[in-house]
Scaffold this active site. Sequence first.
Site, PDB file in Angstrom:
ATOM      1  N   SER A  31       7.596   2.468   7.446  1.00  0.00           N
ATOM      2  CA  SER A  31       7.699   1.968   6.079  1.00  0.00           C
ATOM      3  C   SER A  31       9.138   1.562   5.822  1.00  0.00           C
ATOM      4  O   SER A  31      10.060   2.336   6.090  1.00  0.00           O
ATOM      5  CB  SER A  31       7.266   3.080   5.132  1.00  0.00           C
ATOM      6  OG  SER A  31       7.436   2.658   3.812  1.00  0.00           O
ATOM      7  N   HIS A  70      16.687  -2.836  -0.789  1.00  0.00           N
ATOM      8  CA  HIS A  70      17.183  -3.319  -2.086  1.00  0.00           C
ATOM      9  C   HIS A  70      18.593  -3.868  -1.872  1.00  0.00           C
ATOM     10  O   HIS A  70      19.564  -3.104  -1.839  1.00  0.00           O
ATOM     11  CB  HIS A  70      17.236  -2.175  -3.107  1.00  0.00           C
ATOM     12  CG  HIS A  70      15.897  -1.658  -3.512  1.00  0.00           C
ATOM     13  ND1 HIS A  70      15.073  -2.349  -4.370  1.00  0.00           N
ATOM     14  CD2 HIS A  70      15.242  -0.521  -3.191  1.00  0.00           C
ATOM     15  CE1 HIS A  70      13.956  -1.650  -4.560  1.00  0.00           C
ATOM     16  NE2 HIS A  70      14.025  -0.540  -3.861  1.00  0.00           N
ATOM     17  N   HIS A  72       9.535  -5.154   1.084  1.00  0.00           N
ATOM     18  CA  HIS A  72       8.804  -3.972   1.496  1.00  0.00           C
ATOM     19  C   HIS A  72       7.936  -4.365   2.682  1.00  0.00           C
ATOM     20  O   HIS A  72       7.311  -5.423   2.682  1.00  0.00           O
ATOM     21  CB  HIS A  72       7.927  -3.479   0.339  1.00  0.00           C
ATOM     22  CG  HIS A  72       6.786  -2.609   0.772  1.00  0.00           C
ATOM     23  ND1 HIS A  72       5.472  -3.029   0.695  1.00  0.00           N
ATOM     24  CD2 HIS A  72       6.770  -1.366   1.285  1.00  0.00           C
ATOM     25  CE1 HIS A  72       4.696  -2.051   1.153  1.00  0.00           C
ATOM     26  NE2 HIS A  72       5.440  -1.038   1.515  1.00  0.00           N
ATOM     27  N   ASN A 130       5.274  -2.392   5.754  1.00  0.00           N
ATOM     28  CA  ASN A 130       4.679  -1.124   6.179  1.00  0.00           C
ATOM     29  C   ASN A 130       3.506  -1.410   7.093  1.00  0.00           C
ATOM     30  O   ASN A 130       2.703  -2.301   6.835  1.00  0.00           O
ATOM     31  CB  ASN A 130       4.230  -0.366   4.897  1.00  0.00           C
ATOM     32  CG  ASN A 130       3.138   0.662   5.151  1.00  0.00           C
ATOM     33  OD1 ASN A 130       1.985   0.424   4.780  1.00  0.00           O
ATOM     34  ND2 ASN A 130       3.477   1.759   5.759  1.00  0.00           N
ATOM     35  N   ARG A 139       0.635   0.969   9.689  1.00  0.00           N
ATOM     36  CA  ARG A 139       0.234   2.341  10.048  1.00  0.00           C
ATOM     37  C   ARG A 139      -1.048   2.315  10.868  1.00  0.00           C
ATOM     38  O   ARG A 139      -1.825   1.353  10.804  1.00  0.00           O
ATOM     39  CB  ARG A 139       0.028   3.179   8.778  1.00  0.00           C
ATOM     40  CG  ARG A 139      -0.983   2.563   7.820  1.00  0.00           C
ATOM     41  CD  ARG A 139      -1.014   3.241   6.458  1.00  0.00           C
ATOM     42  NE  ARG A 139      -1.908   2.510   5.553  1.00  0.00           N
ATOM     43  CZ  ARG A 139      -1.537   1.505   4.763  1.00  0.00           C
ATOM     44  NH1 ARG A 139      -0.274   1.116   4.717  1.00  0.00           N
ATOM     45  NH2 ARG A 139      -2.424   0.881   4.010  1.00  0.00           N
ATOM     46  N   HIS A 149       6.105 -16.133   3.395  1.00  0.00           N
ATOM     47  CA  HIS A 149       4.645 -16.207   3.544  1.00  0.00           C
ATOM     48  C   HIS A 149       4.242 -16.853   4.866  1.00  0.00           C
ATOM     49  O   HIS A 149       3.304 -16.402   5.524  1.00  0.00           O
ATOM     50  CB  HIS A 149       4.026 -16.976   2.363  1.00  0.00           C
ATOM     51  CG  HIS A 149       3.777 -16.109   1.170  1.00  0.00           C
ATOM     52  ND1 HIS A 149       2.538 -15.601   0.859  1.00  0.00           N
ATOM     53  CD2 HIS A 149       4.610 -15.630   0.230  1.00  0.00           C
ATOM     54  CE1 HIS A 149       2.613 -14.863  -0.239  1.00  0.00           C
ATOM     55  NE2 HIS A 149       3.872 -14.878  -0.654  1.00  0.00           N
ATOM     56  N   HIS A 166       0.088  -3.007 -16.876  1.00  0.00           N
ATOM     57  CA  HIS A 166       0.564  -2.847 -18.261  1.00  0.00           C
ATOM     58  C   HIS A 166       1.562  -3.929 -18.662  1.00  0.00           C
ATOM     59  O   HIS A 166       1.829  -4.111 -19.841  1.00  0.00           O
ATOM     60  CB  HIS A 166       1.137  -1.440 -18.495  1.00  0.00           C
ATOM     61  CG  HIS A 166       2.344  -1.114 -17.655  1.00  0.00           C
ATOM     62  ND1 HIS A 166       2.250  -0.501 -16.435  1.00  0.00           N
ATOM     63  CD2 HIS A 166       3.664  -1.310 -17.864  1.00  0.00           C
ATOM     64  CE1 HIS A 166       3.472  -0.327 -15.935  1.00  0.00           C
ATOM     65  NE2 HIS A 166       4.339  -0.816 -16.775  1.00  0.00           N
TER      66      HIS A 166
END
Lengths: 301, 301
Positions: free
Chosen positions: A126, A130, A140, A142, A144, A173, A203
Amino acid sequence: MTTLCQQDAERREQTAQWFQGLRDRLCKAFETLEDIASDEIAEEVAGTFCKKKWQREDAKARNDNDNDNGNGGGDGGGGEMALMRGRVFEKVGVNVSTVYGTFAPALQREVKGASLDGTFWASGISVVAHPRSPRVPAVHFNTRYIQSAHGWFGGGGDLTPNEDDPAMRDLFHDAFRRVCEQHKQGRYEAYAKACDDYFTISHRNRVRGAGGIFFDNLNEDWQRDFDFVRDLGEAFLEVFPKIVRARARLPWSEAQRAQQLRVRGYYAEFNLVYDRGTRFGLLTNANPDAVLMSLPPLAAW
Amino acid sequence: MTTLCQQDAERREQTAQWFQGLRDRLCKAFETLEDIASDEIAEEVAGTFCKKKWQREDAKARNDNDNDNGNGGGDGGGGEMALMRGRVFEKVGVNVSTVYGTFAPALQREVKGASLDGTFWASGISVVAHPRSPRVPAVHFNTRYIQSAHGWFGGGGDLTPNEDDPAMRDLFHDAFRRVCEQHKQGRYEAYAKACDDYFTISHRNRVRGAGGIFFDNLNEDWQRDFDFVRDLGEAFLEVFPKIVRARARLPWSEAQRAQQLRVRGYYAEFNLVYDRGTRFGLLTNANPDAVLMSLPPLAAW
C-alpha cells in the site's frame, strides 16, 4: 507432482516476495525524486525512508504467552511501514504486510471469498504519497493477494490532483488502461468506474480525486491474474515518477497551497468516514500508525 | 387550562429561544476575547463572526416543489452557523438548529425516546472552539432538547488541552461540577464518567481530551431539567472565557504548535470515525459544512 497445498504455499511465497521487491524499488524511486530541488524547497533537506516493523496484536500476545488462541494456526503476521517526510514528498508511506488468521464473524459474512471456517492469509503493498507542492498530485496505489475459500487479487491506484489538468489525468489513466487492455478487453472501463464509485465522498457530493482503477475478487486464472498485478505495479512505478518530474519544478502560490490543504481535508474525510480498509483496521485494533499512514501531513478545514 | 399540546409547543418555544439567546451571548464573548493581542498574534486582525442560515434538504425540496413528503407534518427546519476565523480563535463555530420530521427507520430503533411513528422535533446549540495558541485548550459545548415519544435534554462540554495542567482542568470541571451537584447529588460523577467513556479514541487507546460532562435522555422534571441546562450554559459562558484570558498571553514554541496540530489530528479522527452526531449528520445528508464545523482549521498527521 505439486499438491494443492504445496501450490497454495508457493503462491503465498511468490506474491509476498513480489510485494516486498516492489516496495524496495518504490522506496528507491521516491528517494531519487527527492533530489529535485525547486526554488520553494531548495533550502530543505532531501528525505530518506525510515522503516519500522510491526506485529499483529494477537501474534504479539501469543508470542508473549506462548499460548495459542484456539483457532488452529492462530492469528499472526505483521508488516513493515516505510515512511519518508522529505522535501518533494511532505509525507509518503509504503507499507507491506503479510497477515493470517480468522476473519471476525461480522467480516466473514461480508467477504465474498471467505472460507467456511473464516481462515485467511493476506499479503499486500500500500502506497500513499502527499507531495509538498500543490502542483504535484497526491497518489494512492495498492495491490494484495488473499487466500481463504479460494485465492484472489485486489487493488487499484488513484490520483488526487489539486488542479484540473487533463494531460496529467490522461497520463495516469493511460498507464493503467494499457495494462488492463493488454490483459482483458473491457477491464479498464469496469475498473475505472469501480474506482469512481468507490472514491466518492457522498456527503460532499464529489469524488476524492481524478480517478484511476479499483478491483477486488479477481480470481480468473492465478498465473495470469498475478501477471496482471505485477504489470500494474510496473506501470505505477513508471508513471508516477514521470508525473512528479514533469510538475515538481512548477512554481506555486499561497492560494494553491491553501487549496491543496482543503483537498487534503476531503481526503482525510474520505479515509476516516468511508474507506473500508481504514475503518476495518481501526475497528479491529490493527496498528493505528500503519492504518493511518494514508492521512495527509497537514490538512485544513 | 394549558393542554398537553399547548404545553409541548410552549416548551419548544422556550428552549429554542434559550439556545438562540445563548448563541448571541457566546458569539459576543468570543468576539470580545479577540481583543487580546499576545506577541505572536499582535500583527493579525481580530475576527468577527459570519452567520449563515441553512435549511434541511427535505424542507428545501418541499418548498421548491410545494409537495409534502407524505409523513404528515413533513421534514423541515434548519439552522444558523456562526463561524469566526480570528486571531485568538483560529476557528470557532457556534451553531443553532431547530429541525423536525421523522427519524429514519434505522435510527428509530436506536433512539431511546423515539415515538412509535418516529416523529420528532429537536433544537440545540453546538459550540467548538480551536484557539490559535497551543497554550489555550480547544473546547466543545452542546445542549439540546428533543420531543418525540417524550421530551428530553442532552448535551455536555469537554476540554481538549495540548498540555497537562491540573489547575486548568479543575477550573473547567468545577464549573460543571457545581451546576450538577446543585441540581442533583452524584450527577457530576455519572456525567463525567459518561464523558470519558464517550470521548475515547479506541484505536489510539486514549481519551480525546481532559474530559468534562456528557449526558443524554434527561427526562426527570421538565422545568428542573431546563433550569439545569440553562445553568450549564451560564457556567460554560463564564468558565471558558476565564480560561482563555488566563492563558492567551502565554508564549509558545514551535514544538508546542506542532504538538497542538497532532492533538487536532486525533480530534479529527474521533469526530470522523466515532462521533455519533457527525456520522449521523454525514450519512443523512445534512449540511456538511454545519456538521463538520467542528473539524480543526489545521491538523497534522
